[in-house]
Motif scaffolding. Structure first.
Motif, mmCIF file in Angstrom:
data_model
loop_
_atom_site.group_PDB
_atom_site.id
_atom_site.type_symbol
_atom_site.label_atom_id
_atom_site.label_comp_id
_atom_site.label_asym_id
_atom_site.label_seq_id
_atom_site.Cartn_x
_atom_site.Cartn_y
_atom_site.Cartn_z
ATOM 1 N N GLY A 65 58.995 71.509 6.813
ATOM 2 C CA GLY A 65 57.670 72.105 6.955
ATOM 3 C C GLY A 65 56.614 71.254 6.270
ATOM 4 O O GLY A 65 56.737 70.931 5.094
ATOM 5 N N PHE A 66 55.594 70.843 7.008
ATOM 6 C CA PHE A 66 54.487 70.065 6.455
ATOM 7 C C PHE A 66 53.336 71.010 6.175
ATOM 8 O O PHE A 66 52.999 71.842 7.004
ATOM 9 C CB PHE A 66 54.027 68.980 7.439
ATOM 10 C CG PHE A 66 55.059 67.934 7.689
ATOM 11 C CD1 PHE A 66 55.201 66.877 6.813
ATOM 12 C CD2 PHE A 66 55.880 68.010 8.791
ATOM 13 C CE1 PHE A 66 56.154 65.900 7.047
ATOM 14 C CE2 PHE A 66 56.831 67.048 9.025
ATOM 15 C CZ PHE A 66 56.982 65.988 8.155
ATOM 16 N N GLN A 67 52.690 70.882 5.023
ATOM 17 C CA GLN A 67 51.555 71.724 4.654
ATOM 18 C C GLN A 67 50.420 70.875 4.097
ATOM 19 O O GLN A 67 50.100 70.954 2.918
ATOM 20 C CB GLN A 67 51.971 72.770 3.624
ATOM 21 C CG GLN A 67 52.968 73.764 4.151
ATOM 22 C CD GLN A 67 53.357 74.772 3.094
ATOM 23 O OE1 GLN A 67 53.200 74.562 1.911
ATOM 24 N NE2 GLN A 67 53.889 75.880 3.539
ATOM 25 N N PRO A 68 49.767 70.059 4.928
ATOM 26 C CA PRO A 68 48.650 69.258 4.418
ATOM 27 C C PRO A 68 47.436 70.133 4.113
ATOM 28 O O PRO A 68 47.201 71.148 4.769
ATOM 29 C CB PRO A 68 48.357 68.283 5.557
ATOM 30 C CG PRO A 68 48.944 68.902 6.770
ATOM 31 C CD PRO A 68 50.050 69.791 6.323
ATOM 32 N N THR A 69 46.688 69.753 3.090
ATOM 33 C CA THR A 69 45.430 70.427 2.758
ATOM 34 C C THR A 69 44.326 69.375 2.705
ATOM 35 O O THR A 69 44.584 68.199 2.502
ATOM 36 C CB THR A 69 45.507 71.163 1.409
ATOM 37 O OG1 THR A 69 45.802 70.219 0.396
ATOM 38 C CG2 THR A 69 46.563 72.247 1.421
ATOM 39 N N GLN A 70 43.094 69.837 2.885
ATOM 40 C CA GLN A 70 41.961 68.913 2.902
ATOM 41 C C GLN A 70 40.715 69.613 2.379
ATOM 42 O O GLN A 70 40.469 70.768 2.700
ATOM 43 C CB GLN A 70 41.733 68.442 4.334
ATOM 44 C CG GLN A 70 40.541 67.553 4.521
ATOM 45 C CD GLN A 70 40.433 67.097 5.960
ATOM 46 O OE1 GLN A 70 41.389 66.619 6.547
ATOM 47 N NE2 GLN A 70 39.267 67.270 6.536
ATOM 48 N N ILE A 71 39.929 68.901 1.586
ATOM 49 C CA ILE A 71 38.610 69.365 1.150
ATOM 50 C C ILE A 71 37.605 68.321 1.608
ATOM 51 O O ILE A 71 37.794 67.129 1.367
ATOM 52 C CB ILE A 71 38.544 69.547 -0.375
ATOM 53 C CG1 ILE A 71 39.518 70.633 -0.816
ATOM 54 C CG2 ILE A 71 37.127 69.905 -0.813
ATOM 55 C CD1 ILE A 71 39.621 70.803 -2.309
ATOM 56 N N SER A 72 36.547 68.762 2.295
ATOM 57 C CA SER A 72 35.568 67.806 2.810
ATOM 58 C C SER A 72 34.161 68.383 2.775
ATOM 59 O O SER A 72 33.955 69.562 2.479
ATOM 60 C CB SER A 72 35.943 67.414 4.251
ATOM 61 O OG SER A 72 35.932 68.539 5.087
ATOM 62 N N THR A 73 33.189 67.545 3.102
ATOM 63 C CA THR A 73 31.787 67.929 3.210
ATOM 64 C C THR A 73 31.191 67.106 4.346
ATOM 65 O O THR A 73 31.767 66.110 4.768
ATOM 66 C CB THR A 73 31.025 67.685 1.891
ATOM 67 O OG1 THR A 73 29.713 68.236 2.007
ATOM 68 C CG2 THR A 73 30.940 66.231 1.541
ATOM 69 N N GLY A 74 30.037 67.536 4.871
ATOM 70 C CA GLY A 74 29.434 66.779 5.954
ATOM 71 C C GLY A 74 28.268 67.527 6.587
ATOM 72 O O GLY A 74 27.826 68.553 6.084
ATOM 73 N N LEU A 75 27.779 66.984 7.700
ATOM 74 C CA LEU A 75 26.675 67.597 8.428
ATOM 75 C C LEU A 75 27.190 68.213 9.713
ATOM 76 O O LEU A 75 28.077 67.675 10.362
ATOM 77 C CB LEU A 75 25.603 66.558 8.754
ATOM 78 C CG LEU A 75 24.861 65.970 7.573
ATOM 79 C CD1 LEU A 75 23.872 64.903 8.060
ATOM 80 C CD2 LEU A 75 24.124 67.036 6.799
ATOM 81 N N VAL A 76 26.585 69.343 10.090
ATOM 82 C CA VAL A 76 26.884 70.021 11.342
ATOM 83 C C VAL A 76 25.614 70.041 12.161
ATOM 84 O O VAL A 76 24.560 70.497 11.687
ATOM 85 C CB VAL A 76 27.355 71.466 11.099
ATOM 86 C CG1 VAL A 76 27.609 72.178 12.412
ATOM 87 C CG2 VAL A 76 28.599 71.491 10.234
ATOM 88 N N ILE A 77 25.669 69.522 13.381
ATOM 89 C CA ILE A 77 24.533 69.574 14.295
ATOM 90 C C ILE A 77 24.847 70.600 15.355
ATOM 91 O O ILE A 77 25.790 70.433 16.131
ATOM 92 C CB ILE A 77 24.265 68.183 14.917
ATOM 93 C CG1 ILE A 77 23.953 67.192 13.805
ATOM 94 C CG2 ILE A 77 23.117 68.268 15.927
ATOM 95 C CD1 ILE A 77 23.859 65.760 14.256
ATOM 96 N N ARG A 78 24.091 71.678 15.367
ATOM 97 C CA ARG A 78 24.313 72.773 16.313
ATOM 98 C C ARG A 78 23.488 72.512 17.572
ATOM 99 O O ARG A 78 22.267 72.334 17.501
ATOM 100 C CB ARG A 78 23.929 74.118 15.698
ATOM 101 C CG ARG A 78 24.878 74.526 14.588
ATOM 102 C CD ARG A 78 24.503 75.842 13.939
ATOM 103 N NE ARG A 78 23.439 75.609 12.953
ATOM 104 C CZ ARG A 78 22.229 76.119 13.018
ATOM 105 N NH1 ARG A 78 21.884 76.907 14.014
ATOM 106 N NH2 ARG A 78 21.343 75.869 12.076
ATOM 107 N N LEU A 79 24.141 72.483 18.723
ATOM 108 C CA LEU A 79 23.441 72.275 19.988
ATOM 109 C C LEU A 79 22.800 73.591 20.440
ATOM 110 O O LEU A 79 23.393 74.649 20.278
ATOM 111 C CB LEU A 79 24.409 71.771 21.041
ATOM 112 C CG LEU A 79 25.123 70.460 20.683
ATOM 113 C CD1 LEU A 79 26.128 70.103 21.758
ATOM 114 C CD2 LEU A 79 24.123 69.347 20.498
ATOM 115 N N PRO A 80 21.596 73.516 21.016
ATOM 116 C CA PRO A 80 20.929 74.765 21.442
ATOM 117 C C PRO A 80 21.624 75.405 22.613
ATOM 118 O O PRO A 80 22.375 74.859 23.302
ATOM 119 C CB PRO A 80 19.521 74.302 21.831
ATOM 120 C CG PRO A 80 19.580 72.835 21.971
ATOM 121 C CD PRO A 80 20.796 72.356 21.243
#
Length: 80
Positions: A65-80
């Motif tokens: 069983g693989f259980q990778p975890t990740q913490i990240s940050t970034g920008l989200v561009i929401r399309l209209p």
């Protein structure tokens, strides 16, 4: 005051895992799932800063069983 918007997300799908190299290489495709949570802050209309994004994943493959975890940050561009 910067308004923060919390979110949670559940994902599921097919994952391919490859382990090892050369003659010791083993591969398999199995079902995987992930749980994601974080905080978004709106900085402009249709643009959010993903302040923190934490994901936990689980893939059962080849008896391991693989259980990778990740913490990240970034920008989200929401399309209209």
């Amino acid at each position: 005051v910067v308004p923060l918007m919390p979110y949670v997300e559940a994902l599921g799908g097919v994952s391919r895992v490859v382990i090892g190299q050369g003659s010791a290489r083993t591969a398999g495709t199995k079902f995987g799932y992930a749980l994601v949570a974080g905080l978004d802050a709106t900085i402009f209309p249709h643009v959010d800063w993903r302040v923190v994004d934490y994901s936990w994943e689980r893939v059962e493959n080849l008896g391991i069983g693989f259980q990778p975890t990740q913490i990240s940050t970034g920008l989200v561009i929401r399309l209209p």
